[in-house]
Design a protein around this motif. Structure first.
Motif, PDB file in Angstrom:
ATOM      1  N   LEU A  50     -61.815  63.384 -50.749  1.00 50.61           N
ATOM      2  CA  LEU A  50     -62.529  62.667 -51.797  1.00 50.61           C
ATOM      3  C   LEU A  50     -63.445  63.607 -52.567  1.00 50.61           C
ATOM      4  N   PHE A  51     -63.571  63.392 -53.861  1.00 49.26           N
ATOM      5  CA  PHE A  51     -64.299  64.312 -54.741  1.00 49.26           C
ATOM      6  C   PHE A  51     -63.664  65.693 -54.561  1.00 49.26           C
ATOM      7  N   ASP A 117     -66.805  65.434 -50.533  1.00 44.72           N
ATOM      8  CA  ASP A 117     -67.718  66.471 -51.016  1.00 44.72           C
ATOM      9  C   ASP A 117     -68.288  66.041 -52.370  1.00 44.72           C
ATOM     10  N   PRO A 118     -69.161  65.002 -52.335  1.00 50.99           N
ATOM     11  CA  PRO A 118     -69.726  64.508 -53.594  1.00 50.99           C
ATOM     12  C   PRO A 118     -70.738  65.493 -54.161  1.00 50.99           C
ATOM     13  N   LEU A 146     -64.767  60.985 -40.482  1.00 53.88           N
ATOM     14  CA  LEU A 146     -65.217  61.048 -41.864  1.00 53.88           C
ATOM     15  C   LEU A 146     -66.209  62.206 -41.898  1.00 53.88           C
ATOM     16  N   ILE A 147     -65.973  63.155 -42.776  1.00 50.24           N
ATOM     17  CA  ILE A 147     -66.852  64.321 -42.890  1.00 50.24           C
ATOM     18  C   ILE A 147     -67.409  64.332 -44.308  1.00 50.24           C
ATOM     19  N   VAL A 148     -68.735  64.326 -44.427  1.00 52.41           N
ATOM     20  CA  VAL A 148     -69.380  64.345 -45.730  1.00 52.41           C
ATOM     21  C   VAL A 148     -70.144  65.658 -45.864  1.00 52.41           C
ATOM     22  N   GLU A 149     -69.801  66.421 -46.903  1.00 55.05           N
ATOM     23  CA  GLU A 149     -70.529  67.659 -47.181  1.00 55.05           C
ATOM     24  C   GLU A 149     -71.709  67.334 -48.084  1.00 55.05           C
ATOM     25  N   HIS A 150     -72.849  67.954 -47.783  1.00 57.51           N
ATOM     26  CA  HIS A 150     -74.049  67.708 -48.584  1.00 57.51           C
ATOM     27  C   HIS A 150     -75.032  68.857 -48.412  1.00 57.51           C
TER      28      HIS A 150
END
Length: 180
Positions: A50-51, A117-118, A146-150
């Motif tokens: 995503l993104f 990766d928003p 679910l892996i979210v980069e920030h």
């Protein structure tokens, strides 16, 4: 950017400068894939990116043998670049041009790994919407991540199904799992 491991190891991919992206650094990407490698067999994964931006993360999955990869991004230039690169390398990457939140609200697509990766300047509400929609709509397969980069300045530990975070320089990855 370069592919770190697998079939296309050390291949450089140069994205057009005009794309609205911030690719994951090689150091952070290598660390992330070490974590994934210790938990999953790449050839058995279904991945949702995503993104997706330049497709950097998806190329790494494809290079390591993942055959079911879907990228979602709302920017036509990003989608066009991913399609061109995937075609040149003969990578099994599908693309969907869509706003990620619209996609997450309407899809029934399920994956073992959902990577998001928003933009780092997302609001807390926007960040919280990602796991909220993923888990509400049952998009993560059992034992998936679910892996979210920030940015290291963003704390996602209070969000639904949060498990843990890892920091690499200015990058952070927060991991979310189905809680039993």
């Amino acid at each position: 950017m370069r592919i770190i491991s697998g079939l296309y190891k050390s291949r450089k991919i140069v994205a057009p400068k005009k794309l609205p992206v911030r690719p994951t650094t090689d150091m952070a990407k290598e660390s992330l894939f070490n974590i994934i490698n210790n938990t999953f067999y790449f050839n058995e994964l279904i991945v949702l990116d995503l993104f997706a931006g330049t497709g950097n993360i998806s190329y790494e999955f494809a290079s390591r043998g993942t055959e079911q990869i879907t990228c979602v991004d709302q920017d036509f230039g990003c989608i066009k670049f991913i399609n061109k690169t995937a075609s040149e390398f003969k990578m099994p990457i599908q693309t969907i041009k869509s706003d990620v939140f619209t996609f997450l609200e309407k899809t029934n697509f399920q994956a073992n790994i959902i990577f998001a990766d928003p933009p780092y300047n997302f609001t807390d509400d926007a960040f919280s919407k990602i796991p909220e929609l993923v888990f509400k709509n049952n998009l993560l397969l059992e034992d998936g991540l679910l892996i979210v980069e920030h940015s290291k300045h963003t704390d996602l530990s209070n969000l639904i199904n949060y498990s843990y975070s890892k920091s690499y320089g200015g990058n952070m990855f927060s991991f979310f799992e189905i809680q039993n």
